[in-house]
Design an enzyme around this catalytic site. Structure first.
Site, short mmCIF file in Angstrom:
data_model
loop_
_atom_site.label_atom_id
_atom_site.label_comp_id
_atom_site.label_asym_id
_atom_site.label_seq_id
_atom_site.Cartn_x
_atom_site.Cartn_y
_atom_site.Cartn_z
N ARG A 183 0.92 -21.99 -17.26
CA ARG A 183 2.22 -22.23 -16.64
C ARG A 183 2.86 -23.49 -17.25
O ARG A 183 4.04 -23.48 -17.60
CB ARG A 183 2.03 -22.39 -15.14
CG ARG A 183 3.30 -22.58 -14.32
CD ARG A 183 2.94 -22.37 -12.85
NE ARG A 183 3.90 -22.94 -11.93
CZ ARG A 183 5.01 -22.33 -11.50
NH1 ARG A 183 5.30 -21.12 -11.95
NH2 ARG A 183 5.81 -22.91 -10.63
N HIS B 121 10.69 -23.55 -8.57
CA HIS B 121 10.56 -24.86 -7.95
C HIS B 121 11.76 -25.15 -7.04
O HIS B 121 12.90 -24.90 -7.41
CB HIS B 121 10.50 -25.96 -9.01
CG HIS B 121 9.20 -26.01 -9.74
ND1 HIS B 121 9.05 -26.55 -11.00
CD2 HIS B 121 7.95 -25.58 -9.38
CE1 HIS B 121 7.80 -26.46 -11.38
NE2 HIS B 121 7.11 -25.87 -10.42
N ARG C 254 2.49 -18.36 -11.31
CA ARG C 254 1.31 -18.90 -10.63
C ARG C 254 0.28 -17.77 -10.52
O ARG C 254 0.62 -16.58 -10.55
CB ARG C 254 1.67 -19.40 -9.23
CG ARG C 254 2.73 -20.50 -9.20
CD ARG C 254 3.06 -20.86 -7.76
NE ARG C 254 4.04 -21.94 -7.66
CZ ARG C 254 5.35 -21.76 -7.50
NH1 ARG C 254 5.84 -20.52 -7.43
NH2 ARG C 254 6.17 -22.79 -7.42
N TYR D 167 6.21 -30.76 -15.42
CA TYR D 167 5.73 -29.79 -16.40
C TYR D 167 6.28 -30.06 -17.80
O TYR D 167 5.92 -29.37 -18.75
CB TYR D 167 6.11 -28.37 -15.99
CG TYR D 167 5.34 -27.86 -14.80
CD1 TYR D 167 4.30 -26.95 -14.98
CD2 TYR D 167 5.64 -28.26 -13.51
CE1 TYR D 167 3.59 -26.47 -13.89
CE2 TYR D 167 4.93 -27.79 -12.42
CZ TYR D 167 3.92 -26.89 -12.62
OH TYR D 167 3.21 -26.42 -11.54
N LYS E 156 6.12 -18.87 -3.58
CA LYS E 156 5.74 -19.63 -2.39
C LYS E 156 6.76 -19.41 -1.28
O LYS E 156 7.96 -19.35 -1.53
CB LYS E 156 5.65 -21.12 -2.73
CG LYS E 156 4.43 -21.49 -3.56
CD LYS E 156 4.35 -22.99 -3.75
CE LYS E 156 3.08 -23.39 -4.49
NZ LYS E 156 3.01 -24.86 -4.69
N HIS F 35 -3.52 -22.55 -14.63
CA HIS F 35 -2.30 -23.33 -14.42
C HIS F 35 -1.82 -23.97 -15.72
O HIS F 35 -0.62 -24.27 -15.86
CB HIS F 35 -2.54 -24.41 -13.36
CG HIS F 35 -1.30 -24.79 -12.61
ND1 HIS F 35 -0.64 -23.91 -11.77
CD2 HIS F 35 -0.58 -25.93 -12.59
CE1 HIS F 35 0.42 -24.51 -11.26
NE2 HIS F 35 0.47 -25.73 -11.75
#
Length: 267
Positions: A218, A241, A115, A250, A142, A215
């Site tokens: 990615r 994730h 990211r 994705y 994250k 993005h």
């Protein structure tokens, strides 16, 4: 809180299911996307679950409130083709510090599916990790979660070239990728920003005849890995994730025109 007129935290106790439904309908009237509304309801539900756990409220009024259907679980972020990815890697084509930095950034994104925020948070020491004799990137994702990603040899070489030119490879606790205001600025201490990454990718892609954001790189990396038989559970860990359903978004393999049943029909 604005919608319900709540002034202080204690008033969360008076929020009912009717309030939640009215708020959801107001969000729909404001033409927010289904996914945005689902995210907001999910965030509010998480808050009430926390308050329940702390014995502050008696129940979670968001439970049972119908959430808008998402248009599709297929990712909307476009993945570019392999030839476009190769062109993008070659786009910064001079010997300036900025071009060396940009090549290293594009390679880091395309080979490791980071990211923007994750790339901007990289320190010099995060590039110098090693596990079982293999160079790794230490990535902070994250929620502060850390994952270690094997460093691709192509990206490794380009990052070394950039650090040799920039001269901050010994500054272990400082930003790996830094802003460059001009080709002679080798001493900037400021890390590149997520907005800077977005503009960098967009600028090079427009020059090549297509327009994408960071993005997309990615999504491209994830799709390419899956195309080459990478296990989707491993790709999930690689992307950072929490849920494999997010990883499937994705997976653009099913959208490739050449794989359509159209081209299987023969008469």
């Amino acid at each position: 809180m604005n919608f319900t007129g709540i002034q202080n935290p204690e008033e969360f106790r008076v929020v009912t299911r009717a309030h939640i439904i009215a708020w959801r309908d107001d969000l729909l009237d404001r033409s927010l996307s289904s996914m945005s509304i689902r995210h907001r309801l999910s965030a509010l539900s998480s808050l009430f679950e926390y308050l329940c756990e702390k014995n502050t409220v008696t129940h979670n009024p968001v439970k049972g409130v119908k959430r808008p259907a998402v248009e599709s679980y297929e990712g909307k972020t476009p993945a570019i083709g392999d030839h476009q990815a190769r062109e993008l890697l070659d786009a910064p084509n001079d010997n300036s510090l900025k071009s060396k930095r940009d090549r290293a950034i594009l390679a880091t994104l395309l080979y490791h599916a980071l990211r923007r925020d994750e790339l901007c948070r990289l320190k010099v020491k995060d590039f110098k990790q090693e596990r079982r004799g293999v160079p790794h990137l230490k990535v902070t994702g994250k929620g502060g979660k850390t994952r270690y990603i094997p460093l691709h040899p192509a990206a490794n070489g380009l990052i070394h070239d950039y650090l040799d030119a920039a001269g901050h490879g010994h500054e272990e606790n400082e930003a790996l990728f830094r802003s460059v205001s001009n080709n002679r600025d080798k001493y900037s201490q400021q890390p590149i920003t997520p907005d800077g990454i977005y503009k960098l990718v967009q600028r090079y892609s427009i020059k090549l005849g297509f327009r994408i954001g960071a993005h997309s790189l990615r999504a491209t990396a994830a799709t390419n890995a899956l195309d080459h038989q990478a296990d989707i559970a491993k790709v999930q860990e690689w992307l950072g994730h929490a849920n494999i359903a997010t990883t499937r978004i994705y997976d653009h393999r099913k959208t490739r025109p050449e794989d359509s049943p159209t081209f299987k029909v023969t008469y």
